[in-house]
Design an enzyme around this catalytic site. Structure first.
Site, PDB file in Angstrom:
ATOM      1  N   GLY A  43      36.759 -21.426 -32.362  1.00 37.18           N
ATOM      2  CA  GLY A  43      35.559 -22.154 -32.764  1.00 37.18           C
ATOM      3  C   GLY A  43      34.451 -21.239 -33.239  1.00 37.18           C
TER       4      GLY A  43
ATOM      5  N   SER B 220      33.686 -18.225 -22.816  1.00 31.39           N
ATOM      6  CA  SER B 220      32.941 -19.489 -22.777  1.00 31.39           C
ATOM      7  C   SER B 220      31.796 -19.386 -21.788  1.00 31.39           C
ATOM      8  CB  SER B 220      33.855 -20.626 -22.316  1.00 31.39           C
ATOM      9  OG  SER B 220      34.917 -20.823 -23.200  1.00 31.39           O
TER      10      SER B 220
ATOM     11  N   LEU C 237      23.502 -18.704 -18.420  1.00 33.89           N
ATOM     12  CA  LEU C 237      22.750 -19.959 -18.271  1.00 33.89           C
ATOM     13  C   LEU C 237      21.252 -19.671 -18.232  1.00 33.89           C
ATOM     14  CD1 LEU C 237      24.837 -21.960 -15.610  1.00 33.89           C
ATOM     15  CD2 LEU C 237      24.890 -22.159 -18.090  1.00 33.89           C
TER      16      LEU C 237
ATOM     17  N   CYS D 107      24.416 -25.487 -27.341  1.00 32.36           N
ATOM     18  CA  CYS D 107      24.260 -24.735 -26.086  1.00 32.36           C
ATOM     19  C   CYS D 107      23.071 -25.144 -25.224  1.00 32.36           C
ATOM     20  CB  CYS D 107      24.156 -23.251 -26.386  1.00 32.36           C
ATOM     21  SG  CYS D 107      25.665 -22.585 -27.086  1.00 32.36           S
TER      22      CYS D 107
ATOM     23  N   ARG E  34      25.903 -29.986 -34.048  1.00 36.12           N
ATOM     24  CA  ARG E  34      25.919 -30.479 -32.667  1.00 36.12           C
ATOM     25  C   ARG E  34      24.502 -30.553 -32.085  1.00 36.12           C
ATOM     26  NH1 ARG E  34      30.703 -26.715 -30.351  1.00 36.12           N
ATOM     27  NH2 ARG E  34      29.708 -25.261 -31.789  1.00 36.12           N
TER      28      ARG E  34
END
Ligand code: NAD
Ligand code: UDX
Length: 467
Positions: free
Chosen positions: A12, A132, A222, A277, A347
């Site tokens: 991706g 990921s 994160l 994200c 997205r």
């Protein structure tokens, strides 16, 4: 331990560019990127480099250089796993849409499937790299699956989150601010960390390669996204105050950004952040905080998302209010659909929510984006499930000519900051629009003096109308 063969599961927006750069910089390592999505793999293998599934400036020439030499794209996942010393997992980790944690937690089913497939296939020791973005402590779940379902071989799990931003992915990969590698503190863990450090050291200065324990690495990803998104929501919150008071957010951003403690980046007010994200990772963080009973922490970060939702909604509300409280039957032209410039990714793009709100008001929306395909725009609208797909196609039209899109429109909304919008013949656009002709600039991109001189009524996010 010298790595000679790498496999990356997931071709991706991250897997493709990341592995292309590794292959370019490490010609002695065979890099195979695998995916279950056959059409995506075919597109990566297409002789026509304009058909690569990911548009990123500079990516085509890197793929051209390495593909077929030491960079391969394939659907044969098992063979690539079997051959590799090191396996990157770069599959999607979207927000869960079902069950416990629905709408918040990361859906780890694709990650688990990868772990089970690696365990089943591997007949020799392997290093497994989490590329990921994952909730903190996922490495222990992966290790558990690998150790309990495998063929008795040993696995080392590393966390190596990716910090590239779309639109600048190639530059970010070639000159990263830092590369982060988290691993086990045992001797085997340290050897695995070294094997990955050695790969990056082919082009990244050693002082920019940071090694930590696995949990710090997982949580840092994160945290970085939460901090970046929080800056955008903070400046967007101030843009609302600017509009009420006559202050100008561009001037405020510059003034605060010159404080070296704050810094100038990520202070651009906008119609709201998008991308795959920010929202997903903050929701995930909120879910993790809640699951530890840290409700105040969860509420703090959730506010970043709420502010972003508000920014998107108030943009469309403003269009409706300004157009005399009705847009029913009126044509609104959208310039841009991608979530930011220089990408074909849509997205969570703010354009989707703004279009949905306007279609609810029975507006006719016409869209132009230089890189996003028509079928993607309809897929984005249909995914919302707000109305029948036939209605989406009747009310929303896509055109590859921006002048046609703006023709007869009552208003233009700028949703993406594509540079080319500033090169248009705005006089010509004005003459072919309904009057009064409005521009709602969700990116603060256009030259307001020029537009106002032409006759447009120009609204920009964060620019006060009171003087
Ligand atoms: P993506 O959806 O573009 O690509 C993921 C690919 O994985 C898809 O092509 C899918 O078919 C494939 N896949 C899923 N399960 C598979 C399986 N079992 N076997 C083989 N292939 C499989 O996602 P992306 O944007 O590349 O993101 C990947 C990860 O990287 C996510 O965790 C994301 O949060 C993270 N990330 C993304 C970005 C970004 O800018 N997009 C930046 C940093 C980190
Ligand atoms: C982000 C992170 O930047 C990257 O490090 C991480 O690996 C993946 O998530 P990305 O989503 O690709 O990258 O793009 P980014 O440049 O961060 O922009 C995200 C959104 O915020 C876009 O919609 C952008 O337009 C918006 N944004 C960004 C603003 O509205 N204002 C700003 O000042 C910066």
């Amino acid at each position: 331990m010298k790595t000679t063969k790498i496999c990356c599961i997931g071709a991706g927006y991250v897997g493709g560019p990341t592995m292309a750069v590794i292959a370019q910089k490490c010609p002695n390592i065979k890099v195979t990127v695998v995916d279950i999505n056959e059409s995506r793999i075919n597109a990566w293998n297409d002789a026509d480099l304009n058909k690569l599934p990911v548009f990123e400036p500079g990516l085509d020439s890197i793929v051209k250089e390495a593909r077929g030499r030491n960079l391969f794209f394939s659907t044969d996942v098992d063979t690539a796993i079997d051959e590799a010393d090191m396996i990157f997992i770069s599959v999607n980790t979207p927000t869960k849409t079902y069950g416990k944690g629905k709408g918040m937690a990361a859906d780890l089913k694709y990650i688990e499937l990868c772990a089970r497939q690696i365990a089943k296939v591997a007949k020799e020791n392997k290093i497994v790299v989490e590329k990921s973005t994952l909730p903190v402590r996922t490495a222990s779940a992966i290790k558990n699956i690998l150790d309990h379902t495998g063929n008795g071989v040993k696995f080392q799990i590393l966390s190596n989150p990716e910090f590239l931003a779309e639109g600048t992915a190639v530059q970010d990969l070639l000159k990263p601010d830092r590369v982060l590698i988290g691993g086990d503190t045992s001797e085997e863990g340290e050897q695995a960390i070294k094997a990955l450090v050695d790969i990056y050291a082919n082009w990244v200065p050693k002082d920019k390669i940071l090694t930590t324990n696995v949990w710090s690495s997982e949580l840092s990803k994160l945290t970085a996204n939460a901090f970046l998104a929080q800056r955008v929501s903070s400046i967007n919150a101030m843009s609302v105050i600017c509009e009420k008071t006559g202050a100008d957010i561009k001037e405020v951003s510059k003034a605060i950004g010159m404080d070296s403690r704050i810094g100038p980046k990520f202070l651009k007010a906008s119609v709201g952040f998008g991308g795959s994200c920010f929202q997903k990772d903050i929701l995930n963080l909120v879910y993790i905080a809640k699951s530890y009973g840290l409700n105040e922490v969860a509420d703090y970060w959730e506010q970043v998302i709420l502010m972003n939702d508000h920014q998107k909604n108030r943009f469309s509300d403003n269009i409706v209010r300004t157009l005399y409280n009705t847009v029913s039957g009126k044509k609104i032209a959208f310039l841009g659909w991608a979530f930011k410039k220089d990408t074909n990714d849509t997205r969570e793009s703010a354009a989707i929510k703004v279009a949905d709100n306007l279609l609810n008001e029975q507006a006719h929306v016409a869209v132009y984006d230089p890189k996003v395909k028509e079928e993607q725009i309809y897929a984005d609208m249909d995914y919302l499930n707000s109305r029948h797909s036939v209605e989406n196609r009747a009310l929303l039209k896509v055109n590859s000519d921006p002048y046609e899109v703006c023709k007869d429109a009552h208003a233009i909304a700028v949703l993406t900051e594509w540079d080319e919008f500033n090169t248009y013949d705005w006089q010509n656009i004005y003459e072919n629009m309904q009057k009064p002709a409005f521009v709602f600039d969700g990116r603060g991109l256009l030259n307001h003096k020029e537009l106002e001189e032409i006759g447009f009524i120009y609204y920009k996010i964060g620019r006060g109308t009171k003087v």
